[in-house]
Design a protein around this motif. Structure first.
Motif, short mmCIF file in Angstrom:
data_model
loop_
_atom_site.label_atom_id
_atom_site.label_comp_id
_atom_site.label_asym_id
_atom_site.label_seq_id
_atom_site.Cartn_x
_atom_site.Cartn_y
_atom_site.Cartn_z
N VAL A 167 0.86 -1.18 0.00
CA VAL A 167 0.00 0.00 0.00
C VAL A 167 0.90 1.24 0.00
N PRO A 168 0.81 2.06 -1.04
CA PRO A 168 1.74 3.21 -1.11
C PRO A 168 1.39 4.28 -0.08
N SER A 169 2.38 5.12 0.20
CA SER A 169 2.13 6.26 1.08
C SER A 169 1.21 7.24 0.34
N LEU A 170 0.65 8.17 1.09
CA LEU A 170 -0.24 9.17 0.48
C LEU A 170 0.52 9.98 -0.58
N GLU A 171 1.77 10.30 -0.26
CA GLU A 171 2.59 11.09 -1.18
C GLU A 171 2.78 10.35 -2.52
N LEU A 172 3.13 9.06 -2.42
CA LEU A 172 3.34 8.28 -3.64
C LEU A 172 2.02 8.08 -4.39
N ALA A 173 0.93 7.89 -3.64
CA ALA A 173 -0.37 7.73 -4.29
C ALA A 173 -0.72 8.98 -5.10
N PHE A 174 -0.46 10.15 -4.53
CA PHE A 174 -0.73 11.40 -5.25
C PHE A 174 0.18 11.54 -6.48
N LYS A 175 1.43 11.13 -6.32
CA LYS A 175 2.37 11.21 -7.46
C LYS A 175 1.88 10.35 -8.61
N ILE A 176 1.41 9.12 -8.28
CA ILE A 176 0.92 8.20 -9.32
C ILE A 176 -0.31 8.80 -10.00
N CYS A 177 -1.20 9.36 -9.19
CA CYS A 177 -2.41 9.98 -9.75
C CYS A 177 -2.06 11.15 -10.66
N LYS A 178 -1.02 11.90 -10.29
CA LYS A 178 -0.59 13.03 -11.10
C LYS A 178 -0.08 12.56 -12.47
N VAL A 179 0.61 11.42 -12.46
CA VAL A 179 1.13 10.87 -13.72
C VAL A 179 -0.04 10.56 -14.67
N PHE A 180 -1.12 10.01 -14.10
CA PHE A 180 -2.28 9.65 -14.93
C PHE A 180 -3.28 10.80 -15.09
N ASP A 181 -3.01 11.91 -14.39
CA ASP A 181 -3.89 13.08 -14.42
C ASP A 181 -5.31 12.70 -13.96
N LYS A 182 -5.34 11.97 -12.86
CA LYS A 182 -6.62 11.51 -12.30
C LYS A 182 -6.71 11.91 -10.83
N LYS A 183 -7.96 11.89 -10.32
CA LYS A 183 -8.14 12.14 -8.89
C LYS A 183 -7.81 10.85 -8.13
N ILE A 184 -7.48 11.00 -6.86
CA ILE A 184 -7.02 9.82 -6.10
C ILE A 184 -8.09 8.74 -5.99
N GLU A 185 -9.36 9.17 -5.89
CA GLU A 185 -10.44 8.18 -5.77
C GLU A 185 -10.71 7.46 -7.11
N GLU A 186 -10.19 8.03 -8.20
CA GLU A 186 -10.35 7.38 -9.51
C GLU A 186 -9.30 6.29 -9.72
N VAL A 187 -8.24 6.33 -8.90
CA VAL A 187 -7.16 5.35 -9.04
C VAL A 187 -7.19 4.33 -7.90
N PHE A 188 -7.43 4.81 -6.69
CA PHE A 188 -7.40 3.92 -5.52
C PHE A 188 -8.79 3.79 -4.89
N ASN A 189 -9.12 2.55 -4.51
CA ASN A 189 -10.40 2.29 -3.82
C ASN A 189 -10.10 1.61 -2.49
N TYR A 190 -10.80 2.07 -1.45
CA TYR A 190 -10.62 1.43 -0.15
C TYR A 190 -11.97 0.88 0.32
#
Lengths: 136, 62
Positions: free
Chosen positions: B39-62
């Motif tokens: 499970v990535p850190s919040l920082e890494l999760a945001f970085k990944i979302c930025k790469v895809f130009d998506k919101k965090i909830e569009e990439v990660f589901n909890y």
């Protein structure tokens, strides 16, 4: 300086450095020269630090740090009790021969265990303070 | 925690290595995240979302 080293090249350089250190230390032991062994280890460590900085790919990230942290905790959790038990065994089985090699070994092992506990406690306290788990 | 990184990466025709480079992590970390093993850190999760130009909830589901 070469500033764009790939991870593949880095792996080969790391193997070469390990071989260099091993060979030099072996020679140093053979000719009984402690300074040569120390120099080889220090040169190897400094070279690896400098080489790591020139690798273009990421070598250490949060997952690597997480794994390292868990491994370190596991190593500590195993090493300290084992050292403590061994030291007690060596000391209590040689109580009548205080000053014997085995008794002294027990004392040395107990100090090593205490040293590890001290280092662990120090860094635990340090990181606790750093991340603000001090009640505020 | 589930994520859609593999799907989004496929949509963009991006390799794991390219995503790792853009997010500043190793390829092993991307593989572990895609498999749900890490499970990535919040920082890494945001970085990944930025790469895809998506919101965090569009990439990660909890």
């Amino acid at each position: 300086m070469y500033n764009n080293m790939s991870y593949k090249t880095f792996k080969w350089v790391r193997i070469f450095m390990a071989m260099f250190i091993a060979a030099t230390v072996s020679i140093a032991v053979t000719i009984e020269n402690v300074y040569l062994a120390l120099a080889a280890v220090i040169i190897g460590m400094i070279s690896m630090l400098l080489i790591k900085k020139n690798v273009k790919e990421v070598l250490v990230d949060e997952m690597v740090n997480s794994i390292a942290g868990k491994s370190a905790l596991m190593a500590y959790s195993i090493a300290v009790p084992v050292l403590a038990v061994l030291s007690l065994v060596f000391m209590f089985s040689n109580l009548k021969e205080r000053g014997s090699d085995m008794y002294n070994l027990g004392i040395i092992l107990s100090y090593i265990a205490l040293g590890q506990m001290f280092i662990y406690s120090f860094f635990y306290y340090y990181y606790q303070r750093k991340y603000g788990r001090d009640g505020e | 925690m589930e994520n859609k990184i593999r799907m989004l990466r496929a949509e963009k025709g991006m390799t794991q290595e390219e995503l790792a480079e853009k997010a500043g992590v190793t390829r092993q970390t991307i593989i572990a995240i895609e498999k749900g093993k890490y499970v990535p850190s919040l920082e890494l999760a945001f970085k990944i979302c930025k790469v895809f130009d998506k919101k965090i909830e569009e990439v990660f589901n909890y």
